[in-house]
Design an enzyme around this catalytic site. Sequence first.
Site, mmCIF file in Angstrom:
data_model
loop_
_atom_site.group_PDB
_atom_site.id
_atom_site.type_symbol
_atom_site.label_atom_id
_atom_site.label_comp_id
_atom_site.label_asym_id
_atom_site.label_seq_id
_atom_site.Cartn_x
_atom_site.Cartn_y
_atom_site.Cartn_z
ATOM 1 N N TYR A 1 1.367 -20.941 1.780
ATOM 2 C CA TYR A 1 1.470 -19.539 1.361
ATOM 3 C C TYR A 1 2.857 -19.190 0.831
ATOM 4 O O TYR A 1 3.524 -18.294 1.342
ATOM 5 C CB TYR A 1 1.108 -18.607 2.525
ATOM 6 C CG TYR A 1 -0.323 -18.781 2.953
ATOM 7 C CD1 TYR A 1 -1.344 -18.153 2.257
ATOM 8 C CD2 TYR A 1 -0.657 -19.597 4.025
ATOM 9 C CE1 TYR A 1 -2.664 -18.329 2.619
ATOM 10 C CE2 TYR A 1 -1.972 -19.781 4.398
ATOM 11 C CZ TYR A 1 -2.980 -19.148 3.689
ATOM 12 O OH TYR A 1 -4.267 -19.332 4.050
ATOM 13 N N ASP B 1 -15.406 -19.463 16.530
ATOM 14 C CA ASP B 1 -14.281 -20.217 15.994
ATOM 15 C C ASP B 1 -13.158 -20.123 17.018
ATOM 16 O O ASP B 1 -12.466 -19.114 17.108
ATOM 17 C CB ASP B 1 -13.867 -19.634 14.640
ATOM 18 C CG ASP B 1 -12.660 -20.341 14.050
ATOM 19 O OD1 ASP B 1 -12.008 -21.137 14.767
ATOM 20 O OD2 ASP B 1 -12.359 -20.082 12.864
ATOM 21 N N TYR C 1 -10.009 -14.709 10.581
ATOM 22 C CA TYR C 1 -9.460 -15.813 9.796
ATOM 23 C C TYR C 1 -10.172 -17.091 10.209
ATOM 24 O O TYR C 1 -10.269 -17.384 11.405
ATOM 25 C CB TYR C 1 -7.945 -15.975 10.000
ATOM 26 C CG TYR C 1 -7.419 -17.163 9.226
ATOM 27 C CD1 TYR C 1 -7.230 -17.085 7.849
ATOM 28 C CD2 TYR C 1 -7.184 -18.379 9.855
ATOM 29 C CE1 TYR C 1 -6.809 -18.190 7.119
ATOM 30 C CE2 TYR C 1 -6.766 -19.496 9.129
ATOM 31 C CZ TYR C 1 -6.577 -19.392 7.771
ATOM 32 O OH TYR C 1 -6.167 -20.492 7.050
ATOM 33 N N LYS D 1 -6.541 -27.055 15.929
ATOM 34 C CA LYS D 1 -5.149 -26.758 16.299
ATOM 35 C C LYS D 1 -4.632 -27.516 17.523
ATOM 36 O O LYS D 1 -4.146 -28.621 17.371
ATOM 37 C CB LYS D 1 -4.974 -25.246 16.446
ATOM 38 C CG LYS D 1 -4.934 -24.545 15.090
ATOM 39 C CD LYS D 1 -4.289 -23.175 15.140
ATOM 40 C CE LYS D 1 -3.904 -22.686 13.770
ATOM 41 N NZ LYS D 1 -4.988 -22.045 13.012
#
Length: 426
Positions: A15, A247, A143, A276
């Site tokens: 980003y 999620d 997200y 993660k």
Amino acid sequence: MTPLEFDQHHLWHPYTNVAKPGPTFRVTEAEGAWLTLDDGARVIDAMSSWWCMLHGHRNPRITGAIHAQLDKLPHVMFGGLTHDPAIELGRKLLEMSPPSMQRIFYCDSGSVAVEVGMKMAVQYQYSVSQTQRSKFVTIRSGYHGDTWKAMSVCDPVTGMHHLFQGALSIQYFIDKPKIRIDEDWNPDEAENGLAALRETLEKHNDIAAFILEPVVQGTGGMYFYHPEFLNQARAICDEHGVLLIFDEIATGFGRTGQMFGTDHTNIEPDILCLGKALTGGHISFACTMTNDRVAEGIGHGEPGIFMHGPTFMGNPLACVAAKASLDILSEGGWVRQTQRIEAQMSEELAPAKSFKGVEDVRVLGGIAVIEMDHTVSADVAHGLAKENGVYLRPFAKNIYSMPPFICSEDEISQITAALLKLAKVL
Ligand SMILES: *Cc1c(COP(=O)(O)O)cnc(C)c1O
């Protein structure tokens, strides 16, 4: 060109604008909670390197497991072949995760785990002759990753759906759950947000699954909501033949003070995405778990085979890293660690509530957030936090930390001091 000049000129960072590269620190080494930079400075990784590094950098049990595996079998294809690291990790995952989660699909990254979960939902519906069910409903400010289908269920504004219009699948969005985790539950469905879910599922018969992050929305806004929303959503999905996907790529493995976000509820999802912190942050890995209903549904339908299979599926190095990290978690120290971090951060960040420009301060498990009433610059934050010996990277209006669980009391105080400083200055 110096190494940093090369980096700025040739390497894309997450980003960022290649035409206007922001400041980047060059890391030479890491150990425990600490990063060493090329100028010799040491900073605490208050982000756990994007929420992954639970037991600290270079945890000897994890690096030891990777070293040992490296000399035996660094990689082998998973098509037609299997190996003990994959099997041992599977056993461990089954032991730790919600009991109905019985089938595991290993993959490389969180976004892919989401793709796989969404694909499972569509293929399940297809297999049980609900071929029209190929869309998804989700909540705003979510997200789920940066690949196409995952992106289609990210918040439409922060996920820049207008930019990708025409290329993105159109999904159904309802408002994020209205009742916060620390508020009393309100059974009125118009007030708690469930009415919108019910209406959407009643009106549209083309929805395969409801996908969301349980209890904590991460990158989409760092919002903590009431778990009763999920208990009730489960029942509404069941009434309408719609699957439930959690999620847990951000919430999994103790971060919220429970092993999984699911553990705040009294239900289980049909599909669970993990990533993660799965390997304690040491190497990229993720997986999608599901129950027998979905797995058998797919298996007994047409074409029966599940249509996905990444090249590096079940990589042995990643499997042993994950197994070592889960072994450490199984010993249970994380419970006390996250309780201590939660208590200390709540206390030390409380003064920020009265700072000018601060909208909200919230802490849950190993997550601390100071939400400002304006967007803050991550690039400016770097330099300011570094002066306090801390690495922080805020996003949007949120100045936050998800420290490694192993942080000492002094290290946590150093992080909260940096957070308070940023909230005052930015
Ligand atoms: C980070 C994240 C992802 C994407 O994972 P990657 O490994 O970056 O692809 C998906 N969902 C949630 C909730 C995440 O926090």
